[in-house]
Design an enzyme around this catalytic site. Structure first.
Site, PDB file in Angstrom:
ATOM      1  N   VAL A  76       0.838  -1.199   0.000  1.00 64.28           N
ATOM      2  CA  VAL A  76       0.000   0.000   0.000  1.00 64.28           C
ATOM      3  C   VAL A  76       0.874   1.250   0.000  1.00 64.28           C
ATOM      4  CG1 VAL A  76      -1.605   1.337   1.431  1.00 64.28           C
ATOM      5  CG2 VAL A  76      -1.896  -1.133   1.204  1.00 64.28           C
ATOM      6  N   CYS A  77       0.465   2.264  -0.771  1.00 60.94           N
ATOM      7  CA  CYS A  77       1.103   3.578  -0.705  1.00 60.94           C
ATOM      8  C   CYS A  77       0.025   4.646  -0.860  1.00 60.94           C
ATOM      9  CB  CYS A  77       2.187   3.726  -1.776  1.00 60.94           C
ATOM     10  SG  CYS A  77       1.548   3.752  -3.466  1.00 60.94           S
ATOM     11  N   ALA A  78       0.409   5.877  -1.058  1.00 64.48           N
ATOM     12  CA  ALA A  78      -0.575   6.965  -1.110  1.00 64.48           C
ATOM     13  C   ALA A  78      -1.449   6.896  -2.356  1.00 64.48           C
ATOM     14  CB  ALA A  78       0.129   8.318  -1.037  1.00 64.48           C
ATOM     15  N   MET A 105      -4.073   4.738  -0.909  1.00 63.39           N
ATOM     16  CA  MET A 105      -4.888   5.147   0.231  1.00 63.39           C
ATOM     17  C   MET A 105      -5.966   6.156  -0.161  1.00 63.39           C
ATOM     18  SD  MET A 105      -4.026   3.436   2.924  1.00 63.39           S
ATOM     19  CE  MET A 105      -4.522   4.357   4.381  1.00 63.39           C
TER      20      MET A 105
END
Length: 382
Positions: A76-78, A105
C-alpha cells in the site's frame, strides 16, 4: 493466488470485503512514517508493517524475512505507484500471492460499502453506507420506491448507482449537522436527483445556498405509507445537531453519540459554550427515548466498532451501560473530558466547513487532499 511473476491489483472494494469479513491479510505500507502513524488500514485480522518506500528503492532484501509466505500480502502507498514497484520487487524475489492496492490510500478513503441494517414496518429498509477507510457512515431510508439519504459523503455516485439498481427515487437528502471532518455530498446529491436538501438552520447561518430547514416537529415522509423521520434537536457537537428517530426503531445520532465514544464540541471553536448542550442531549434528551432504539451514528472511530458484515450499530440501552462517555456522572469531570482530552482536530477542518457552507469550491483533487486521514469527530478518551 496470483501465479509467480504476475502482479495483481486489489481494489478498495475487495479490500473492504476482506476487512469487514475479518479475513487474514498482511499489509506492507510503504508511505513515510508520519503518514502511516496518522492513518492506516486496520482490521481484526489485518497485520501491518511500515517500511518507507525510500528505504526500498535499491531493493527489498532487507524486509524479505518479515514478509510471510503463508498469508496474502498487500502493498500500500498513497496513490499506487510506489506500491506497484515494491510489489514487483517482492515477486522477483520469489514472494507469491502479492498484490498492490489500486489507487492507494486515496481510493481506500473513498470507497463506500452498503450494508442493510434492517427492515421497516411497511416492508422498506434502512441501508448503511460504510466508508471503511475514513470512518464515515451514511444512510438510505427506502420505502415504496422512494428514499432519503442522510449524511451523504461527496462520492455521490455510490448513492445514485445504488438507487438506480434498485429503481428508487431519492426524494430527500439530509445532513444531521454542518460537517467539519468531511465534505458533504448532500447538496450535490439533491441537485443531481431533484431531491429536497435539509439542514439544521442553527448550523446554516453562514451558508450561501437555499435549503429546507430541518427543525424539531417537522416530519419528513418517505414512501406512500409515511415512514416518519422525526427530527430531534440534539445540540452539542454543533449548535444545530439534529438526530432522527426513524420508524420508531432507529436513532440516527449524527456525531453526538458513537458506539464507543461521544461527539466532540470543539470543531467550531465553541467547546466551552457547547459542553452543557452536549451533556443535556446525552444525559437528558436521549434518556427520554426508548432504550430499544438501535443507535446508528454518522462515524466510527475504531475498527472494533465494526460489527457483523461491517455494520456499525448498538442498542441505546446497552450504550447507556457500556459507553464511557455516557457514564461520567460528575459534571466537572465531563467538562474536562470533552474539552481537554481531545484527539487532534481533523485535517483541513476549517476549509471543509467553508466548503459545506458553499463559500469555496475547490477542485476534486483538492477536496481529496483535504479529506486524507481519519475522521476525528469523537472524544476517543471518553
Amino acid at each position: 493466488m496470483a501465479p509467480q511473476g504476475q502482479l495483481q491489483g486489489m481494489s478498495a472494494a475487495q479490500l473492504s470485503q476482506k476487512v469487514v469479513n475479518n479475513e487474514s491479510l498482511f499489509i506492507l505500507d510503504v508511505r513515510n512514517e508520519s503518514d502511516f502513524q496518522d492513518w492506516k488500514i486496520e482490521g481484526k485480522h489485518v497485520h501491518i508493517m511500515n517500511t518507507p518506500y525510500f528505504e526500498l528503492i535499491d531493493g527489498v532484501e532487507s524486509i524479505l524475512d518479515s514478509i510471510p509466505d503463508d498469508k496474502e500480502v498487500l502493498v500500500v502507498c498513497a496513490k499506487e505507484g510506489s506500491s506497484k514497484f515494491v510489489a514487483e520487487q517482492l515477486i522477483e524475489q520469489g514472494k507469491q500471492n502479492v498484490s498492490y492496492l489500486i489507487g492507494g490510500m486515496k481510493a481506500w478513503s473513498e470507497h463506500l460499502e452498503p450494508v442493510t441494517i434492517g427492515g421497516l414496518r411497511d416492508g422498506g429498509e434502512l441501508v448503511q453506507f460504510v466508508r471503511v477507510g475514513k470512518g464515515c457512515l451514511s444512510y438510505m431510508i427506502i420505502s415504496n420506491g422512494e428514499a432519503a439519504v442522510i449524511d451523504a459523503v461527496r462520492m455521490t455516485d455510490a448513492f445514485t448507482q445504488y438507487a438506480k439498481e434498485r429503481n428508487i427515487q431519492i426524494k430527500h437528502t439530509i445532513d444531521t449537522h454542518l460537517h467539519a471532518d468531511h465534505i458533504s455530498g448532500g447538496r450535490h446529491l439533491a441537485e443531481l436527483t431533484g431531491a429536497t436538501y435539509w439542514l439544521p438552520p442553527k448550523d446554516a447561518e453562514e451558508v450561501v445556498f437555499p435549503y429546507e430547514k430541518l427543525e424539531e416537529g417537522r416530519k419528513i415522509v418517505v414512501g406512500h405509507t409515511e415512514i416518519e423521520i422525526q427530527p430531534l434537536y440534539s445540540p452539542g457537537h454543533t449548535i444545530g445537531s439534529t438526530s432522527f428517530v426513524v420508524d420508531h426503531q432507529y436513532l440516527l445520532s449524527g456525531d453526538i453519540l458513537f458506539v464507543e465514544s461521544i461527539g466532540r464540541p470543539d470543531l467550531a471553536g465553541k467547546a466551552e459554550d457547547w459542553v452543557s448542550d452536549l451533556r443535556t442531549t446525552l444525559y437528558e434528551r436521549y434518556k427520554q427515548l426508548s432504550e430499544d432504539l438501535i443507535v446508528l451514528p454518522a462515524h466510527f472511530g475504531k475498527v472494533t466498532e465494526l460489527g457483523e458484515g461491517g455494520r456499525v450499530s448498538a442498542r441505546l440501552g446497552d450504550l447507556f451501560k457500556q459507553n464511557p462517555g455516557l457514564n461520567i456522572q460528575d459534571e466537572a469531570a465531563f467538562r474536562r473530558t470533552v474539552t481537554e482530552k481531545l484527539p487532534p482536530q481533523p485535517n483541513a477542518y476549517q476549509e471543509i466547513r467553508q466548503i459545506n457552507m458553499g463559500k469555496i469550491t475547490p477542485s476534486v483533487e483538492e477536496q481529496r487532499e483535504m479529506e486524507i486521514g481519519p475522521n476525528r469527530c469523537a472524544v476517543h478518551d471518553a
